[in-house]
Design a protein around this motif. Structure first.
Motif, PDB file in Angstrom:
ATOM      1  N   PHE A  65     -16.183 -35.892  31.417  1.00 49.90           N
ATOM      2  CA  PHE A  65     -15.780 -35.363  30.116  1.00 49.90           C
ATOM      3  C   PHE A  65     -16.521 -36.023  28.955  1.00 49.90           C
ATOM      4  O   PHE A  65     -16.537 -35.493  27.842  1.00 49.90           O
ATOM      5  CB  PHE A  65     -14.263 -35.502  29.936  1.00 49.90           C
ATOM      6  N   LYS A  66     -17.145 -37.147  29.222  1.00 48.91           N
ATOM      7  CA  LYS A  66     -17.926 -37.826  28.197  1.00 48.91           C
ATOM      8  C   LYS A  66     -19.226 -37.082  27.900  1.00 48.91           C
ATOM      9  O   LYS A  66     -19.791 -37.192  26.816  1.00 48.91           O
ATOM     10  CB  LYS A  66     -18.228 -39.264  28.660  1.00 48.91           C
ATOM     11  N   GLY A  67     -19.719 -36.327  28.867  1.00 43.87           N
ATOM     12  CA  GLY A  67     -20.989 -35.620  28.706  1.00 43.87           C
ATOM     13  C   GLY A  67     -20.900 -34.469  27.729  1.00 43.87           C
ATOM     14  O   GLY A  67     -19.837 -34.102  27.231  1.00 43.87           O
ATOM     15  N   TYR A 227     -29.809 -29.863  40.433  1.00 47.08           N
ATOM     16  CA  TYR A 227     -28.939 -30.337  41.512  1.00 47.08           C
ATOM     17  C   TYR A 227     -28.894 -31.856  41.517  1.00 47.08           C
ATOM     18  O   TYR A 227     -29.909 -32.523  41.767  1.00 47.08           O
ATOM     19  CB  TYR A 227     -29.453 -29.818  42.864  1.00 47.08           C
ATOM     20  N   GLY A 228     -27.723 -32.407  41.231  1.00 49.93           N
ATOM     21  CA  GLY A 228     -27.567 -33.862  41.238  1.00 49.93           C
ATOM     22  C   GLY A 228     -26.135 -34.242  40.937  1.00 49.93           C
ATOM     23  O   GLY A 228     -25.327 -33.408  40.524  1.00 49.93           O
ATOM     24  N   TYR A 229     -25.800 -35.496  41.151  1.00 50.93           N
ATOM     25  CA  TYR A 229     -24.462 -35.981  40.842  1.00 50.93           C
ATOM     26  C   TYR A 229     -24.239 -35.964  39.332  1.00 50.93           C
ATOM     27  O   TYR A 229     -25.178 -36.142  38.553  1.00 50.93           O
ATOM     28  CB  TYR A 229     -24.269 -37.396  41.387  1.00 50.93           C
ATOM     29  N   SER A 230     -22.999 -35.773  38.927  1.00 48.44           N
ATOM     30  CA  SER A 230     -22.671 -35.673  37.502  1.00 48.44           C
ATOM     31  C   SER A 230     -23.170 -36.891  36.725  1.00 48.44           C
ATOM     32  O   SER A 230     -22.926 -38.039  37.119  1.00 48.44           O
ATOM     33  CB  SER A 230     -21.162 -35.546  37.318  1.00 48.44           C
ATOM     34  N   GLY A 231     -23.872 -36.599  35.633  1.00 49.22           N
ATOM     35  CA  GLY A 231     -24.318 -37.657  34.743  1.00 49.22           C
ATOM     36  C   GLY A 231     -25.520 -38.447  35.213  1.00 49.22           C
ATOM     37  O   GLY A 231     -25.978 -39.360  34.522  1.00 49.22           O
ATOM     38  N   GLU A 237     -33.497 -37.003  29.682  1.00 45.45           N
ATOM     39  CA  GLU A 237     -33.999 -36.133  30.753  1.00 45.45           C
ATOM     40  C   GLU A 237     -33.484 -34.709  30.577  1.00 45.45           C
ATOM     41  O   GLU A 237     -34.227 -33.736  30.769  1.00 45.45           O
ATOM     42  CB  GLU A 237     -33.576 -36.681  32.114  1.00 45.45           C
ATOM     43  N   CYS A 238     -32.221 -34.585  30.198  1.00 44.75           N
ATOM     44  CA  CYS A 238     -31.641 -33.255  30.000  1.00 44.75           C
ATOM     45  C   CYS A 238     -32.308 -32.518  28.847  1.00 44.75           C
ATOM     46  O   CYS A 238     -32.493 -31.290  28.906  1.00 44.75           O
ATOM     47  CB  CYS A 238     -30.133 -33.373  29.770  1.00 44.75           C
ATOM     48  N   VAL A 258     -22.093 -31.911  37.011  1.00 37.81           N
ATOM     49  CA  VAL A 258     -22.318 -31.379  35.669  1.00 37.81           C
ATOM     50  C   VAL A 258     -23.286 -32.290  34.923  1.00 37.81           C
ATOM     51  O   VAL A 258     -23.151 -33.512  34.952  1.00 37.81           O
ATOM     52  CB  VAL A 258     -20.994 -31.298  34.884  1.00 37.81           C
ATOM     53  N   GLN A 259     -24.274 -31.693  34.269  1.00 36.39           N
ATOM     54  CA  GLN A 259     -25.233 -32.448  33.460  1.00 36.39           C
ATOM     55  C   GLN A 259     -25.130 -31.991  32.006  1.00 36.39           C
ATOM     56  O   GLN A 259     -24.614 -30.909  31.713  1.00 36.39           O
ATOM     57  CB  GLN A 259     -26.660 -32.234  33.988  1.00 36.39           C
ATOM     58  N   ASP A 260     -25.651 -32.795  31.094  1.00 44.62           N
ATOM     59  CA  ASP A 260     -25.541 -32.496  29.657  1.00 44.62           C
ATOM     60  C   ASP A 260     -26.148 -31.151  29.272  1.00 44.62           C
ATOM     61  O   ASP A 260     -25.695 -30.509  28.329  1.00 44.62           O
ATOM     62  CB  ASP A 260     -26.227 -33.609  28.842  1.00 44.62           C
ATOM     63  N   CYS A 261     -27.180 -30.721  29.989  1.00 40.44           N
ATOM     64  CA  CYS A 261     -27.877 -29.484  29.628  1.00 40.44           C
ATOM     65  C   CYS A 261     -27.365 -28.268  30.393  1.00 40.44           C
ATOM     66  O   CYS A 261     -28.002 -27.218  30.414  1.00 40.44           O
ATOM     67  CB  CYS A 261     -29.374 -29.648  29.870  1.00 40.44           C
TER      68      CYS A 261
END
Length: 371
Positions: A65-67, A227-231, A237-238, A258-261
């Protein structure tokens, strides 16, 4: 023949699921009766950043949720994790009831990072059972097991090298998936193990009849699959991934975390994940199995190699060099456009995979035929 697989089948990510399903299917194709075996997580040798139990879960939710991803996609990710076990464990034939140390003809430990005992994951820790301790099997082997980034120096530093060596000496045969693991086994017990590739490469998922040909109709635009672990992908990079995606008029679909982008987090069954890879315009990943799924679907992809923090360099570099795809390693996402614009020739890679599939089945067949 009754065979037990002691693996990472309860770890809630697609790579863990697919490698477990792949190995089970390979053994069943050889006529074996297969069940999954559980282990008791041990105390971690390295302190966990997020604590244990409920505290660890709260820590992980807080990180999500911080992202900066849309709230709707964060909630979609939380629901994916919450419902993962009830949705996907049945495919593997496992339930909430644990299966410890059953009487089987053969116990296979692996694949995945079953030997990676110097880490801070409280779901694994330093567990003797992952090295065959307390096994009630007539024969004990490993298949494509990995030490991850654990090596002989770390084992000595945490004063567990002698224990691990004693447990490995009790194996009837040892198969690992990468050079670091092979070197570590040799350093510990003086035996040169077999090297076999991961079941997600060795089992032909695309011809299994399990992979949907189409993805959900609501997702009709072209997309970059992240595809990757959250954060795990940083804010910087995002930003670079977003610039690339916008320049190609691509949406950014996130799977696994989930990623920032993120434009959309995809919550689907593990087989459909491969279908999403198959339909992606391109893939950016920093995971081992994300790279493998890119390879088996012949995608334009890059694997982000990380040497700091927990790191992924040992397994990613080994995998890509082994499959003659070294040029897919990327260290700086400023180069993303030039990397993804270079067409990948999979001819040699496909031949290597075909040969390795024969080798893998021969290794397993030798033990399935032991009575």
């Amino acid at each position: 023949m009754k065979i037990g697989i002691l693996s990472m089948q309860r770890i809630k990510n697609y790579g863990s699921f697919l490698q477990a399903y792949g190995l089970k299917s390979m053994l069943e194709n050889l006529g074996a009766e297969v069940e999954f075996v559980d282990y008791h997580p041990g105390k971690t040798l390295v302190q966990s950043d997020g604590g244990t139990g409920i505290k660890r879960k709260i820590f992980k939710v807080f990180k999500v949720f911080k992202g900066r991803a849309p709230l709707s996609e964060k909630i979609r990710f939380i629901n994916y994790k919450k419902n993962y076990a009830i949705n996907y464990y049945p495919y593997l034939g496992i339930t909430s009831e644990m299966n410890y140390s059953p009487n089987v003809d053969l116990l296979i430990i692996g694949s995945d990072e079953v030997f990676n005992c110097v880490q801070n994951n409280t779901n694994v820790g330093f567990s003797p059972e992952l090295f065959g301790k307390n096994s009630h099997a007539k024969n004990l082997i490993s298949y494509a097991a990995s030490f991850g980034n654990t090596n002989i120096d770390k084992l000595k530093k945490y004063k567990v090298a002698e224990k691990v060596a004693a447990w490995l000496n009790d194996f009837d045969d040892i198969s690992v998936r990468d050079s670091n693991s092979a070197i570590t086994v040799k350093d510990l017990i003086g035996r040169k193990p077999h090297i076999n590739l991961d079941p997600v490469l060795m089992y032909d998922f695309l011809k299994s009849g399990k992979i949907p040909k189409d993805i959900d109709k609501m997702y009709t635009h072209k997309y970059l699959l992240l595809y990757g672990y959250s954060g795990r992908f940083t804010v910087e990079e995002c930003k670079k991934i977003r610039i690339y995606a916008d320049s190609k008029n691509l949406k950014i679909y996130c799977i696994g975390g989930v990623q920032d982008c993120c434009d959309r987090f995809i919550d689907c069954d593990p087989f459909k994940v491969i279908s999403y890879f198959n339909h992606a315009a391109c893939v950016v990943t920093d995971t081992f199995h994300g790279s493998i799924m890119s390879i088996i679907t012949h995608r334009q992809f890059v694997s982000v190699v990380r040497k700091s923090g927990y790191g992924n360099s040992e397994k990613l570099i080994d995998l890509l060099e082994r499959l003659r795809l070294k040029d897919r390693q990327i260290y700086d996402l400023d180069m993303l456009d030039s990397f993804l614009s270079k067409k990948i020739d999979y001819t040699i890679t496909d031949k290597i995979i075909a040969n390795e599939r024969v080798k893998a089945m021969e290794y397993l067949k030798n033990w399935v035929n032991v009575h």
